[in-house]
Every structure is written in structure tokens, then in C-alpha cells.
Design a protein around this motif. Structure first.
Motif, PDB file in Angstrom:
ATOM      1  N   THR A  19       0.828  -1.208   0.000  1.00 50.61           N
ATOM      2  CA  THR A  19       0.000   0.000   0.000  1.00 50.61           C
ATOM      3  C   THR A  19       0.863   1.260   0.000  1.00 50.61           C
ATOM      4  OG1 THR A  19      -0.143  -0.153   2.415  1.00 50.61           O
ATOM      5  CG2 THR A  19      -1.956  -1.110   1.136  1.00 50.61           C
ATOM      6  N   LEU A  20       2.052   1.187   0.583  1.00 47.80           N
ATOM      7  CA  LEU A  20       2.944   2.350   0.604  1.00 47.80           C
ATOM      8  C   LEU A  20       3.414   2.706  -0.800  1.00 47.80           C
ATOM      9  CD1 LEU A  20       4.525   4.478   2.153  1.00 47.80           C
ATOM     10  CD2 LEU A  20       6.362   2.774   2.480  1.00 47.80           C
ATOM     11  N   ALA A  21       3.869   1.705  -1.560  1.00 50.22           N
ATOM     12  CA  ALA A  21       4.328   1.959  -2.921  1.00 50.22           C
ATOM     13  C   ALA A  21       3.176   2.425  -3.804  1.00 50.22           C
ATOM     14  CB  ALA A  21       4.964   0.692  -3.501  1.00 50.22           C
ATOM     15  N   ALA A  22       1.990   1.803  -3.599  1.00 52.14           N
ATOM     16  CA  ALA A  22       0.820   2.204  -4.379  1.00 52.14           C
ATOM     17  C   ALA A  22       0.445   3.653  -4.076  1.00 52.14           C
ATOM     18  CB  ALA A  22      -0.355   1.281  -4.087  1.00 52.14           C
ATOM     19  N   ALA A  23       0.558   4.044  -2.792  1.00 56.86           N
ATOM     20  CA  ALA A  23       0.224   5.410  -2.405  1.00 56.86           C
ATOM     21  C   ALA A  23       1.168   6.412  -3.064  1.00 56.86           C
ATOM     22  CB  ALA A  23       0.285   5.538  -0.883  1.00 56.86           C
ATOM     23  N   LEU A  26       0.241   6.697  -6.804  1.00 56.25           N
ATOM     24  CA  LEU A  26      -1.008   7.422  -7.083  1.00 56.25           C
ATOM     25  C   LEU A  26      -1.066   8.792  -6.400  1.00 56.25           C
ATOM     26  CD1 LEU A  26      -3.603   4.510  -6.820  1.00 56.25           C
ATOM     27  CD2 LEU A  26      -2.613   5.510  -8.885  1.00 56.25           C
ATOM     28  N   ARG A  27      -0.048   9.101  -5.596  1.00 51.16           N
ATOM     29  CA  ARG A  27       0.025  10.386  -4.916  1.00 51.16           C
ATOM     30  C   ARG A  27      -1.178  10.621  -3.993  1.00 51.16           C
ATOM     31  NH1 ARG A  27       2.450  14.464  -9.620  1.00 51.16           N
ATOM     32  NH2 ARG A  27       4.354  13.247  -9.997  1.00 51.16           N
ATOM     33  N   VAL A  28      -1.475   9.590  -3.221  1.00 50.53           N
ATOM     34  CA  VAL A  28      -2.489   9.701  -2.170  1.00 50.53           C
ATOM     35  C   VAL A  28      -1.876   9.121  -0.892  1.00 50.53           C
ATOM     36  CG1 VAL A  28      -4.426   9.560  -3.778  1.00 50.53           C
ATOM     37  CG2 VAL A  28      -3.515   7.453  -2.749  1.00 50.53           C
ATOM     38  N   SER A  29      -2.609   9.184   0.208  1.00 50.38           N
ATOM     39  CA  SER A  29      -2.073   8.653   1.467  1.00 50.38           C
ATOM     40  C   SER A  29      -2.172   7.126   1.497  1.00 50.38           C
ATOM     41  CB  SER A  29      -2.832   9.249   2.647  1.00 50.38           C
ATOM     42  OG  SER A  29      -4.174   8.779   2.668  1.00 50.38           O
ATOM     43  N   GLN A  30      -1.288   6.519   2.287  1.00 50.37           N
ATOM     44  CA  GLN A  30      -1.296   5.058   2.422  1.00 50.37           C
ATOM     45  C   GLN A  30      -2.599   4.588   3.054  1.00 50.37           C
ATOM     46  OE1 GLN A  30       1.877   3.515   4.818  1.00 50.37           O
ATOM     47  NE2 GLN A  30       1.584   1.396   4.138  1.00 50.37           N
ATOM     48  N   THR A  32      -5.504   5.913   2.682  1.00 45.38           N
ATOM     49  CA  THR A  32      -6.553   5.937   1.661  1.00 45.38           C
ATOM     50  C   THR A  32      -6.523   4.658   0.842  1.00 45.38           C
ATOM     51  OG1 THR A  32      -6.563   8.346   1.511  1.00 45.38           O
ATOM     52  CG2 THR A  32      -7.398   7.143  -0.394  1.00 45.38           C
ATOM     53  N   ILE A  33      -5.334   4.255   0.437  1.00 47.99           N
ATOM     54  CA  ILE A  33      -5.194   3.014  -0.342  1.00 47.99           C
ATOM     55  C   ILE A  33      -5.740   1.835   0.454  1.00 47.99           C
ATOM     56  CG2 ILE A  33      -3.569   1.389  -1.358  1.00 47.99           C
ATOM     57  CD1 ILE A  33      -3.703   3.838  -3.014  1.00 47.99           C
ATOM     58  N   SER A  34      -5.305   1.706   1.684  1.00 48.02           N
ATOM     59  CA  SER A  34      -5.716   0.564   2.517  1.00 48.02           C
ATOM     60  C   SER A  34      -7.232   0.565   2.718  1.00 48.02           C
ATOM     61  CB  SER A  34      -4.997   0.636   3.863  1.00 48.02           C
ATOM     62  OG  SER A  34      -5.391  -0.436   4.687  1.00 48.02           O
ATOM     63  N   ARG A  35      -7.784   1.758   3.006  1.00 45.85           N
ATOM     64  CA  ARG A  35      -9.219   1.848   3.264  1.00 45.85           C
ATOM     65  C   ARG A  35     -10.037   1.511   2.024  1.00 45.85           C
ATOM     66  NH1 ARG A  35      -9.175   6.624   4.492  1.00 45.85           N
ATOM     67  NH2 ARG A  35     -10.151   7.611   2.671  1.00 45.85           N
ATOM     68  N   ARG A  36      -9.630   2.001   0.873  1.00 46.44           N
ATOM     69  CA  ARG A  36     -10.408   1.787  -0.345  1.00 46.44           C
ATOM     70  C   ARG A  36     -10.299   0.333  -0.826  1.00 46.44           C
ATOM     71  NH1 ARG A  36     -14.293   4.470  -0.096  1.00 46.44           N
ATOM     72  NH2 ARG A  36     -14.748   3.716  -2.197  1.00 46.44           N
ATOM     73  N   VAL A  37      -9.155  -0.284  -0.675  1.00 50.17           N
ATOM     74  CA  VAL A  37      -9.033  -1.687  -1.065  1.00 50.17           C
ATOM     75  C   VAL A  37      -9.927  -2.557  -0.173  1.00 50.17           C
ATOM     76  CG1 VAL A  37      -7.480  -3.690  -1.068  1.00 50.17           C
ATOM     77  CG2 VAL A  37      -6.743  -1.510  -2.084  1.00 50.17           C
ATOM     78  N   THR A  38      -9.947  -2.271   1.119  1.00 44.83           N
ATOM     79  CA  THR A  38     -10.817  -3.017   2.032  1.00 44.83           C
ATOM     80  C   THR A  38     -12.278  -2.801   1.670  1.00 44.83           C
ATOM     81  OG1 THR A  38      -9.197  -2.848   3.829  1.00 44.83           O
ATOM     82  CG2 THR A  38     -11.483  -3.312   4.452  1.00 44.83           C
ATOM     83  N   ALA A  39     -12.648  -1.554   1.324  1.00 41.90           N
ATOM     84  CA  ALA A  39     -14.032  -1.252   0.937  1.00 41.90           C
ATOM     85  C   ALA A  39     -14.407  -2.015  -0.331  1.00 41.90           C
ATOM     86  CB  ALA A  39     -14.197   0.251   0.708  1.00 41.90           C
TER      87      ALA A  39
END
Length: 303
Positions: A19-23, A26-30, A32-39
Motif C-alpha cells: 500500500t505504501l508503494a501504491a500510495a 497514485l500520490r495519495v495517502s497510504q 486511503t489506499i488501505s481503506r479503499r481496497v478493504t471497501a
């Protein structure tokens, strides 16, 4: 309905493994990535990733849906690219208004070059001594001469200062002789504009109250034709008079009659690529014309 951004987050994590590399990608917070993938997992009821301290790896179900997510991504990017390409494509119709002399001198002679550069760009030229209302959509672009347009909502650029002086046909000059100064113009019959309150008429009345008036005409092209016929002398833009066969410049340019030229449009119009392309093209052609005739004109670099 799935959120496309959730698919973007899923793909970024699947490709980077964290999630860190993905963040960062995509230039968003880590978070956000974790929360949206879980959603996304909760919405479809499928676990997409195995979460470990070392990173994220796809579950078998995650691997199975990866090609479909990539297809959605490809379609979205293709759509975005198509929109961008359409915005860049110079196509459409632009309505340009100006006086007849400017159209004949600068616009019409270059239409072939314009079409070669922009095959899908069409120009409708409306010649008129009346200022068409750009704000009401009567035209998209105007090339105007005289006092600067003052409407606050118009975009106005100073393009050129046109010099003017007296011209007559060479046969009439041979008959009456070249004048040595302004006073000797009085021996020439004059061709006057119909607009009695115009700048040239006012100046002529002030300086030649007893002038012999041969006749009046309501367009510059008619005045030029009259001068070419030998009827009399008239004040013409040097750009036109110097380039008209058979005419002779009688005096140097008259400083009081220098006429500024303006490119006028609206903010909405100039933001459209095809209209902006025409504006830039016209400015370019005027500057080239000035460069070929430096003694006749002074140009101001367009902003």
C-alpha cells in the motif's frame, strides 16, 4: 456500482505489492489506499489480497479478477485519451469579422495556407464597417481598427499601428504634379468617406475646409477603386496604397491619422482550440506582413 478509483487502488497494490508503494505511485495517502481496497473487498464479498508484514499478494480470486480490472483500466484510459485528442484536434468553424480592407489584405490571401495547416478548420469571414457584437455571438473573433474597444468582458490585444497618407493615380499626379507639402494637396480633388463624423473626415475638414470633393464612398475598396480611376486623391492606409498598382504616395504618413488595430474576442471563445488556432494564425500573418513592409507599419507584439 463499483467506484473506478477503487479499481485503480486495487491495480496499484497488485502491481507494487504494497500500500505504501501504491500510495506513492497514485500520490495519495497510504491509509486511503488501505481503506479503499478493504471497501472494494467488502463490496464484492471477495478477499483480493493476502496481507503480510512483507507486503500484499493476490489471492487466487484476486488473480482471477485482475484481467477484468485491467480491461476496465484500458477502456478508461482510452476514453480519456480520446477526449484529450478531440480537444487538441483543430476542427470547427470560426466566424471572423473585420473591415473589408483587412480581410482582403491579411485574411483572404492566406486562406490556402490556413487550410493546408488545419484542413478541418473553416473560417466564415464577415466584412463590415459595423462592430458586430461578440458578446451576443454575432462573431467569434474581430479585427478592429480605431479606438480601443472598452467592453470589460472582451479580450483585446493591440496588434498594429497602421499609417495613412494621401494617394492618387499616377496619371493624375502627372497632370497636377507632386505636392511638396500638405498645403499643395489642395489642388487635388478629394475622394471622401461617407462617414462624415469619422476621424479622416474630421481631419480633412479641419485642414481642407475649401477642398474640392470629387465624390464620397462608403467602403475603403470603393475609395481605392475611385483613386485608381483617376477621379481624385484620397487618404489610404499605406499598407493598401503602396501595394495598389498605379497609385502614388503623395506625402509621408500623417501622424495624426495613425490607426491602431486590435484583435478582439471573448474569454470563452479564445479557450476553444480551433478559435485560438485562428487567432494565432492571423497574428502570425499580420506580423509577417509588417516584416515585409517595415516602412509602412509599426507592430506591437501580441501577448
Amino acid at each position: 456500482m463499483l467506484d473506478w478509483n477503487d479499481l485503480r487502488y486495487f491495480l496499484a497494490v497488485a502491481r507494487t505489492g504494497s500500500t505504501l508503494a501504491a500510495a506513492k505511485h497514485l500520490r495519495v495517502s497510504q491509509s486511503t489506499i488501505s481503506r479503499r481496497v478493504t471497501a472494494l473487498e467488502d463490496e464484492i464479498g471477495v478477499k483480493l489480497f493476502i496481507r503480510k508484514a512483507s507486503g500484499y499478494s493476490l489471492t487466487p480470486r484476486g488473480k482471477s479478477v485482475l484481467p477484468a480490472a485491467e480491461s476496465v483500466e484500458a477502456a478508461a484510459l482510452s476514453f480519456s485519451d480520446s477526449i484529450a485528442a478531440e480537444a487538441r484536434r483543430i476542427a470547427g468553424t470560426v466566424r471572423l469579422t473585420t473591415v473589408e480592407s483587412a480581410a482582403n489584405a491579411w485574411i483572404i490571401p492566406t486562406l490556402g495556407l490556413l487550410r493546408a495547416r488545419y484542413p478541418d478548420l473553416r473560417v466564415e469571414i464577415m466584412t463590415s464597417d459595423r462592430n458586430l457584437d461578440l458578446l451576443r455571438g454575432e462573431a467569434d473573433v474581430a479585427l478592429r481598427f480605431g479606438e480601443k474597444p472598452t467592453e470589460e468582458t472582451l479580450i483585446v490585444r493591440h496588434l498594429i499601428d497602421m499609417q495613412e497618407t494621401f494617394y492618387a493615380h499616377q496619371n493624375l499626379v502627372a497632370e497636377l504634379g507632386m505636392p511638396d507639402d500638405l498645403a499643395e494637396i489642395a489642388r487635388y480633388p478629394l475622394i471622401m468617406p461617407m462617414e462624415r463624423d469619422g476621424t479622416i473626415n474630421r481631419w480633412l475638414i479641419e485642414n481642407f475646409s475649401d477642398a474640392k470633393i470629387a465624390h464620397r464612398a462608403n467602403t475603403l475598396s470603393s475609395i481605392i477603386a475611385s483613386v485608381r480611376s483617376g477621379v481624385g486623391a484620397s487618404i489610404l492606409p499605406c499598407l493598401m496604397g503602396d501595394d495598389t498598382r498605379g497609385l502614388v504616395r503623395l506625402l509621408p504618413p500623417i501622424a495624426e491619422l495613425t490607426t491602431p488595430g486590435w484583435m478582439v474576442t471573448t474569454d470563452d471563445a479564445r479557450r476553444q482550440p480551433h478559435i485560438r488556432a485562428l487567432i494565432d494564425f492571423v497574428v502570425e500573418q499580420i506580423q509577417l506582413s509588417v516584416a515585409r513592409s517595415p516602412a509602412h507599419l509599426a507592430v506591437v507584439q501580441a501577448a
